[in-house]
Design an enzyme around this catalytic site. Structure first.
Site, PDB file in Angstrom:
ATOM      1  N   GLU A 144      36.780  39.733  40.638  1.00  0.00           N
ATOM      2  CA  GLU A 144      37.325  40.215  39.371  1.00  0.00           C
ATOM      3  C   GLU A 144      36.495  41.398  38.885  1.00  0.00           C
ATOM      4  O   GLU A 144      35.268  41.420  39.049  1.00  0.00           O
ATOM      5  CB  GLU A 144      37.306  39.109  38.312  1.00  0.00           C
ATOM      6  CG  GLU A 144      38.205  37.929  38.621  1.00  0.00           C
ATOM      7  CD  GLU A 144      37.401  36.664  38.841  1.00  0.00           C
ATOM      8  OE1 GLU A 144      36.156  36.709  38.735  1.00  0.00           O
ATOM      9  OE2 GLU A 144      38.024  35.630  39.147  1.00  0.00           O
ATOM     10  N   HIS A 151      29.421  34.172  38.458  1.00  0.00           N
ATOM     11  CA  HIS A 151      29.833  35.288  37.606  1.00  0.00           C
ATOM     12  C   HIS A 151      28.631  36.124  37.200  1.00  0.00           C
ATOM     13  O   HIS A 151      27.519  35.613  37.078  1.00  0.00           O
ATOM     14  CB  HIS A 151      30.515  34.763  36.336  1.00  0.00           C
ATOM     15  CG  HIS A 151      31.930  34.330  36.545  1.00  0.00           C
ATOM     16  ND1 HIS A 151      33.008  34.992  35.992  1.00  0.00           N
ATOM     17  CD2 HIS A 151      32.447  33.297  37.244  1.00  0.00           C
ATOM     18  CE1 HIS A 151      34.120  34.389  36.346  1.00  0.00           C
ATOM     19  NE2 HIS A 151      33.818  33.352  37.104  1.00  0.00           N
TER      20      HIS A 151
END
Length: 332
Positions: free
Chosen positions: A106, A38
Site C-alpha cells: 500500500e 506497516h
C-alpha cells in the site's frame, strides 16, 4: 478442525503491549498468531506502527508453541534479499513456527522510499519477481537478477532446515487466481459470504494449493453500543476497498476521506456484537467455508478483555485445532 489465532495489529497497539497480548492469547487457547507490517497506521487516532520484524523475534521467543506469520510487501520498502534473510533467520531459530504472506503493498507504507508508487499491474509483476528471488534464496541458491528489482550475487549463509510457506495475500478474485501460480496458500480478509466463496473458488480453481487463511476484523464489548463506538473510532478508515486502500498515502488522508463514515457502515466490514455466541457462530461460518486458519483481530486498542472472553466463552464452542508445522509445499 480449524486453527483460531490472534492477530497483532501494530498500527494500533504499542509493541510491548502486543507482546503481552500474544502471550496471553496463547495461554487463553488461541493456537496461532500473526501480525501486520506497516510503516504508517491507517488513522492518526490509531497512532502506532512498531517494526514487525523486531517484534516477531520477541514474540516467537516469548510464546511456547504458536506459529506466527506476517504480511509483508517486498520490492520497494524492503529489498527481497533482505526479506529472505529475515524469513530464513526466524525459520532457522524457530523451525515450523514461522510463515510469511507476501502482497503488493500500500502507498501509505511504501511511499517513504520516494521512488513513486507503481500501477497495480507493475506492483504484481514486481511482487512475482520478489517471490521467485526469496524462494530461490531460501533454497540456498545464489541469485543475480535484473528487472523491476535488482539483485547482485545474493546468497543466504544461514538457512532454515525447512523452507517456510510463502502465502499469497489477496482481497479479490483476480488476485487470488493470480496467486495460485506461486503461493503455498492464500490469506484474505473477512468480507460478505458470497465474496469469500468467489475468492476461495478463484484460488482453488486456478490450481491453488495449501491452507486458506482468513483475517477477521471484530469488535466486542459487553455493551453493544460501546463495541460499535470502538469499531467506528478505530476502524472507519478501513472501510475503503481497493484502489483507495492501495493508493492513499497517509494516515491524515485516510482520516479525511473517512470523516463521514457512519458506525453502521463500519459494521458492514467489522463483526460487531456484544453476544459471544454470535461471534462464535460467525467464526464457525468461516470454518464451514473451508478456511483452515481464522485469525481474530479485535479492532480495539485494549486486547486483554477480548482475549479472556473469547478464550473462556468462544473458543470452547469451536472445533479448535493446532496448526501443522509451517513448512512450504513443493516449489512452484
Amino acid at each position: 478442525m480449524t486453527v483460531y489465532g490472534f492477530h497483532a495489529s501494530h498500527e494500533q497497539v504499542p509493541p510491548a503491549a502486543l507482546l503481552a497480548a500474544v502471550v496471553r492469547a496463547e495461554q487463553a487457547g488461541f493456537t496461532a498468531a500473526m501480525c501486520s507490517d506497516h510503516f504508517s497506521p491507517w488513522s492518526v487516532r490509531q497512532g502506532e506502527s512498531g517494526f514487525a520484524w523486531s517484534w516477531l523475534g520477541a514474540a516467537l521467543q516469548a510464546t511456547d508453541s504458536v506459529p506466527l506469520g506476517v504480511v509483508n510487501a517486498p520490492g520497494q520498502r524492503y529489498h527481497p534479499a533482505v526479506v529472505a534473510q529475515a524469513i530464513g533467520s526466524l525459520a532457522a531459530m524457530y523451525p515450523g513456527r514461522f510463515w510469511a504472506a507476501l502482497g503488493s503493498g500500500e502507498a501509505s507504507n511504501e511511499h517513504i522510499t520516494g521512488t513513486g508508487w507503481p500501477r497495480k499491474e507493475v506492483r504484481n509483476a514486481r511482487l512475482r519477481e520478489c517471490v521467485d528471488i526469496i524462494r530461490a534464496l531460501l533454497h540456498g541458491e545464489e541469485v543475480s537478477h535484473e528487472g523491476l528489482v535488482t539483485v547482485d550475487r545474493a546468497r543466504l549463509w544461514t538457512l532454515p532446515e525447512a523452507v517456510p510457506p510463502l502465502i499469497g495475500a489477496a482481497c479479490s478474485e483476480e488476485t487470488a487466481r493470480w496467486c495460485a501460480a506461486w503461493a503455498d496458500g492464500l490469506i484474505t480478509v473477512n468480507a460478505p459470504h458470497d465474496d469469500l466463496v468467489r475468492i476461495v473458488d478463484a484460488y482453488r480453481s486456478a490450481g491453488g494449493a495449501g491452507p486458506l487463511h482468513l483475517q477477521v476484523h471484530l469488535a466486542w464489548d459487553p455493551d453493544h453500543d460501546t463495541a460499535l463506538a470502538l469499531a467506528h473510532d478505530q476502524w472507519r478508515t478501513n472501510v475503503h476497498g481497493p484502489p483507495a486502500s492501495w493508493d492513499l498515502d497517509s494516515a491524515e488522508t485516510f482520516d479525511r476521506v473517512s470523516e463521514y463514515v457512519t458506525p453502521e457502515r463500519v459494521a458492514e466490514s467489522v463483526n460487531v456484537s456484544a453476544d459471544l455466541g454470535q461471534h462464535a457462530a460467525w467464526l464457525q461460518e468461516y470454518a464451514d467455508l473451508g478456511f483452515d486458519s481464522v485469525m481474530l483481530h479485535h479492532v480495539g486498542v485494549e486486547q486483554s478483555a477480548f482475549i479472556d472472553a473469547f478464550g473462556d466463552k468462544v473458543l470452547p464452542r469451536l472445533d479448535v485445532t493446532r496448526p501443522a508445522p509451517a513448512v512450504a509445499g513443493g516449489a512452484r
